[in-house]
Every structure is written in C-alpha cells, then in structure tokens.
Design a protein around this motif. Structure first.
Motif, short mmCIF file in Angstrom:
data_model
loop_
_atom_site.label_atom_id
_atom_site.label_comp_id
_atom_site.label_asym_id
_atom_site.label_seq_id
_atom_site.Cartn_x
_atom_site.Cartn_y
_atom_site.Cartn_z
N THR A 173 34.53 54.76 41.09
CA THR A 173 35.22 55.16 40.36
C THR A 173 34.41 55.64 39.05
N VAL A 174 33.54 54.70 38.80
CA VAL A 174 32.52 54.97 37.53
C VAL A 174 31.85 56.23 37.71
N PHE A 175 31.32 56.64 39.00
CA PHE A 175 30.78 57.61 39.07
C PHE A 175 31.67 58.86 39.19
N LYS A 176 32.94 58.68 39.37
CA LYS A 176 33.78 60.00 39.16
C LYS A 176 33.98 60.27 37.87
N ALA B 267 22.04 71.40 36.28
CA ALA B 267 20.78 71.00 35.79
C ALA B 267 20.74 69.59 35.33
N LEU B 268 22.06 68.83 35.23
CA LEU B 268 22.05 67.63 34.60
C LEU B 268 22.07 66.48 35.80
N TYR B 269 22.96 66.70 36.67
CA TYR B 269 23.34 65.75 37.76
C TYR B 269 22.63 66.12 39.14
N GLY B 270 22.07 65.05 39.79
CA GLY B 270 21.72 65.35 41.27
C GLY B 270 22.62 63.98 42.07
N TYR B 271 23.51 64.31 42.93
CA TYR B 271 24.26 63.26 43.53
C TYR B 271 24.17 63.15 44.87
N SER C 77 20.09 65.53 51.98
CA SER C 77 21.19 65.25 50.92
C SER C 77 20.13 65.22 49.56
N ILE C 78 19.15 64.34 49.71
CA ILE C 78 18.26 63.84 48.62
C ILE C 78 17.44 65.42 48.09
N ALA C 79 17.14 66.16 49.28
CA ALA C 79 16.44 67.39 48.37
C ALA C 79 17.48 68.18 47.99
N ARG C 80 18.99 68.39 48.38
CA ARG C 80 19.83 69.03 47.56
C ARG C 80 19.87 68.51 46.25
N ALA C 81 20.04 67.25 46.09
CA ALA C 81 20.27 66.73 44.62
C ALA C 81 19.04 67.13 43.78
N LEU D 98 19.94 61.06 38.34
CA LEU D 98 20.19 61.15 39.92
C LEU D 98 21.57 59.88 40.16
N LEU D 99 22.59 59.99 40.74
CA LEU D 99 23.67 59.27 41.14
C LEU D 99 23.50 58.95 42.44
N LEU D 100 23.50 57.94 42.93
CA LEU D 100 23.09 57.55 44.23
C LEU D 100 24.14 56.46 44.88
N ASP D 101 25.09 56.88 45.71
CA ASP D 101 26.10 56.11 46.28
C ASP D 101 25.99 55.58 47.50
N GLU D 102 25.28 54.30 47.39
CA GLU D 102 25.01 53.40 48.66
C GLU D 102 24.60 54.24 49.91
N ILE D 103 23.51 55.15 49.56
CA ILE D 103 23.03 56.09 50.50
C ILE D 103 22.41 55.48 51.84
N THR D 104 22.06 54.21 51.82
CA THR D 104 21.39 53.64 53.09
C THR D 104 22.11 52.88 53.89
N ALA D 105 23.54 52.75 53.56
CA ALA D 105 24.54 51.78 54.23
C ALA D 105 24.62 52.00 55.55
N ASN D 106 24.56 53.30 55.92
CA ASN D 106 24.87 53.59 57.64
C ASN D 106 23.59 53.88 58.23
N LEU D 107 22.41 53.31 57.93
CA LEU D 107 21.16 53.74 58.51
C LEU D 107 20.62 52.41 59.02
#
Length: 549
Positions: free
Chosen positions: A383-386, A416-420, A486-490, A498-507
C-alpha cells in the motif's frame, strides 16, 4: 475539464463523429432521401402502364424504361446508403474505443481493481461492435423506413382515402405491438450481456488458477459456475428468439389481411363504399405495391429489433462506464531537490470505508538512501508503494516525492523519476526492445543496451535470433531472465528512485543470486525503497510498517 469529461457518453461521441466527417454525414442524408423518393415512383409508373393497357392504349418503351430507371436508381441509392453507413459506423466505433481507453486511463486505481476483466473486455469489444450495428442496420434504417411510410401514406391518400384511413387506424396498433416486442427483447438482451460478462470473466480466472484448481480437484466447481452463467445466457437468448420469431409472422398476416380487405371493398357495388375504396385496375396495382412497401419496413424492423435492442443494451453499458467518477486531478507542482526523495507525514489510508490499513504513518527517505519496508503480511507495505506511485490518495496526511504530490506528475516525469520492479514480469505485445522501452520513443538505443547490461541480460539477448528485435514469446527467457528484463525496464530511463517489490520471492537460490548481482549494479547511485521478507546487511535502513509512528 473533469466535468466535461464526465459528461461524455455515446451520443457525444456520435455527434463529434458527425461534425468531424460532415460530408459523409450529408452524403448519408442525401442518399437516404433519394432512396425514399426513388422508391415511390415505380408503383405509380406501373399503375399508369396497367391503366393504359386496360384502356386499350398502345404501350411504348417510355414508361417501362422509366420504371426500370427508377427501380435501378432506388437500388443503387440503397446500396450507396449501406456503404456510407458502414464507413460511418467504423469511424464511430474507432472514436468510441479511443474514448473508452482514455476513460480507463483516468479511472482511479481502486475503481480499476473493482472492474471484472470479462466485463471490461466485453465493453471494448462486444458492446462497441453493437454500437456500429446500431448505425449500419439500426437508427438510420429505421428513420428511412419511417420517412418511406409517411411518404407512402401521402400518396395513398391521393389514390384511396379509405385505404389511408385504414392504414392510419392500423399503424398505431402495430406500433404498440412493436414497442411491446422491443421492451421484452431489450430486457432479455440486458440479462444476456450480464451473463456473458460473468462467463467471460470465469475463463481467465480458471486459466490463472489452473494449478490450484487441479491440485484441489475443483474442476467441477468451476464448470458449474461457468455452466450456470451460460445457462442464464441461453435462457435470455431463448426469450429474445421467441419474440423475434413472433413478430414477422404477425406483420405478414396483417399485410395479407389488409390487401384482401381492400380488394374486396374495391369490388363492392355499394356506392358509399366505392366512394372511399373505388379505384381503377392501375390504381389497385399501385396501392398493392404501396401496401407491401409499408409492411415490408415493419417486417424488416422485426428482423432488426434483436440487433437494435442488443445495441441499446450495449450503449447503456458503455454510458455507465463513461459516467464513472475519474481520478482527481492535482495541479502540477515544482520539484524541490532539497526536499526528501520520499516523505509521508501522518498518513492514514484504507481501501474500504471505515477501515484503515495505515495509521499515522511517518517516513522519510533521503536521496541516495537504501531503505526496506518491513512488517507482517497485510501490514500495508505494498500500500505504501501505491501511495508513493500516486495511484491512491491518502485519507489524511501528505505524500511527497521531492516535495511534490506524486499524483501531479505527468507521464514523462514519472518515467524519469520512478523505476518499479514487481514480483512478476508483465510483458507487453512486441519485441524485446519494446519490453524495455514500453514504446517510449525518448529512450535511446544506447539506453536500452545499457539497461540490458546493468541487468546482466545483454549476452542472452544477443544470442536471440533477432537480438533486441526478437518478438517476445513466453519461451525465449527463463523465469530468472524475465525478472532481469523487469530490472532492465525499470532502469532504462535512468530513474532517480527504484521501487523493488519482493522481486526474489519466487526464485531459486542460484537465480536469486543472479538477480541480486543485477540489482547491485542497477541500484548504484539511486534511491532505493524495497519490500523484502529476508532482512540482511544489504537491505539498508529498515522501516517498520503496521505500527503507529
């Protein structure tokens, strides 16, 4: 501006299309009027031919040629009308789909989350298609038929007053019968569209949760839900088909009864009856042709009612969507480089009325800082991210990104500001390059390649058959490589945050290490806010969520 946008409906789009293609609209009116006028002439010419033959006159080619010429002209104008209406309908649906997409982009995030995917898709596809049909085989055709009926009544009045009186008495009854059929069919069409929307939503839901459904043996449950929605749709269609099948035979029977009654009355020997119904043989032929021309549009209307009522139902659903409240517009603000990169002050927020997920939240992240949100599941980390992304507005308190409300940021400013980076990569149609740029023409080829290098994906992309121009399909990358993409896109637009949402949870462990190495390169010289359940030395400052602070 918002008030004007909220007032937009299907009628507005149609009027804009008419004004934007004025010559096409005038052409449609001209060919409709010409077709109505041309169709009145052949019965009059045929009646004149019959009267001449019964009087013993010698038949010349002039009248038959006039008959053929006006018949061909009426047919040609009808064909031109259909072609022009098809073009107009396509332009209208193009404008309507564009307006729907604009509306979707202005809806608040919580409203989008409440939309059923099946219902949303049906508005863009099925409902808009019915609007095109409404014009190509609906409103204009009905208006032309009404003009034709009125014109015929005027001519019949000159030929047989009795028949004109009979038709004037009969048409209101037929109109009421038509309205009854229309209302019943509209009711069933609305029921059918709701049922189809539910059924359409069940299909992606089943596919998305297929593994869980099979694991728990819930195939029968999903089938029952889907069959239930289909059953409601079929019952509604059966009701529609019943009234559709009822209408045409009734109109044909009345047509035959009127012709028979007029012929019997015209053959009567009663002078009073003949005053109203008496006519020559040629006039009788003319009148019989006009009677068919009056009832034929009514019969056609009966055939088109199902399509027209379906379109009316589609128009109502589109108008309901266009009438939904839009996201509040926030005036642009000037960034303050001296302000914290992220700042939340005394923030309360909840998705449902009376329920708060965040209570008096205060947090501050300075430029270049690495911070991680920690807390139990459901505490409000996502929610904080949103809120930081400006997707929602706090109920109380303020959210600022470098001193400005994130909801006031324009599209280019956001990129220019966010990478998600989310937990799972969401592809877009297109090539590998399109996945990175998201069709942003301001991102150069050099930025694309640098982003791939930072993500550790440049070698894998170079090994593809067409490199960065390779069309994206599910099998070209592994799960870990999709996350690297996804990181390249961000980082492609070189964002500050940079906003990183538990990006290694499923790896798995090995893939996680590769992603973490890519993150280390990507996060250098940037402000990073992440969500992670695995707290370590590289997670930066911990910010607890779920506690009043």
């Amino acid at each position: 501006m918002n008030d004007r946008k909220k007032a937009v409906h299907v009628g507005t789009v149609v009027l804009e299309t008419v004004k934007g293609h004025l010559w096409l609209s005038l052409t449609i009116l001209a060919v409709v009027a010409g077709a109505v006028g041309a169709a009145l002439v052949p019965p009059l010419v045929l009646g004149r031919i019959v009267d001449g033959l019964t009087a013993g006159e010698r038949l010349t080619l002039r009248l038959p040629l006039w008959y053929l010429a006006f018949t061909a002209l009426a047919g040609g104008l009808e064909s031109a009308r259909e072609s022009a209406l098809t073009v107009f309908g396509q332009k209208t649906t193009h404008a309507l789909r564009s307006r729907l997409m604009e509306k979707e982009g202005r809806l608040p995030a919580d409203e989008l989350n409440r939309q059923e995917p099946g219902a949303l898709v049906s508005r863009f596809v099925g409902d808009v298609d019915t609007v095109e049909t409404l014009f190509t085989a609906g409103i204009i055709s009905m208006a032309a038929d009404a003009c034709r009926i009125l014109s015929i009544l005027v001519v019949v009045w000159q030929c047989s007053r009795g028949l004109a009186y009979l038709l004037l008495a009969l048409l209101p009854v037929l109109f009421l019968f038509t309205r009854f059929v229309q209302k019943r069919m509209l009711h069933n069409q609305l029921k059918n569209r709701k049922a189809v929307s539910r059924a359409s939503g069940y299909v992606p839901e089943t596919v998305r949760n297929l593994r869980t459904i099979r694991t728990l043996g819930k195939e029968t449950y999903m089938e029952t839900r889907y069959d239930g929605a289909l059953g409601e749709s079929y019952r509604a269609i059966e009701g529609t088909n019943f009234y559709d099948a009822l209408y045409s035979p009734v109109i044909l029977t009345v047509n035959a009864a009127v012709v028979g009654a007029v012929m019997l009355l015209s053959a009567s020997g009663d002078p009073a009856v003949l005053t109203l119904f008496g006519m020559t043989a040629g006039t009788a032929v003319t009148v019989m042709n006009y009677i068919s021309q009056i009832f034929s549009p009514l019969e056609s209307l009966g055939m088109e009612i199902q399509t027209i009522q379906s379109a009316v139902a589609g128009v109502r659903r589109i108008n309901d969507f266009l009438a939904q409240p839009e996201q509040e517009t926030v005036a642009p603000e000037t960034e303050n480089p001296a302000a914290p990169m992220v700042e939340l002050r005394d923030v309360d927020f909840g998705y449902e009325a009376g329920q708060n997920v965040l209570h008096h939240l205060n947090m501050e992240i300075r430029e270049g800082e690495l911070a991680t949100l920690s807390g139990r599941t459901g505490a409000g980390k996502s929610t904080v991210f949103k809120l930081v992304l400006g997707l929602y507005a706090p109920r109380r308190g303020t959210v600022r990104i470098q001193g400005v409300d994130p909801r006031s940021l324009t599209g280019p400013q956001r990129r220019a500001l966010y990478g998600y980076v989310e937990q799972r990569f969401h592809p877009v149609p297109g090539t590998v390059r399109d996945q990175i740029t998201l069709y942003d023409d301001t991102i150069t080829e050099g930025q694309v390649r640098r982003a791939a290098e930072l993500a550790g994906l440049a070698e894998a992309i170079g090994a593809l058959p067409q490199g960065y121009d390779t069309p994206c399909t599910p099998d070209i990358f592994s799960q870990g490589q999709w996350q690297l993409l996804s990181i390249a896109r961000a980082v492609a637009a070189d964002p500050k945050l940079l906003l990183l949402d538990e990006i290694t949870a499923n790896l798995d462990a090995e893939t996680e290490r590769a992603v973490l190495r890519a993150l280390k390169r990507a996060t250098a010289d940037r402000t990073v806010l992440s969500i992670s359940h695995r707290v370590g030395a590289d997670t930066g400052r911990l910010i607890p969520i779920g506690e009043e602070s």
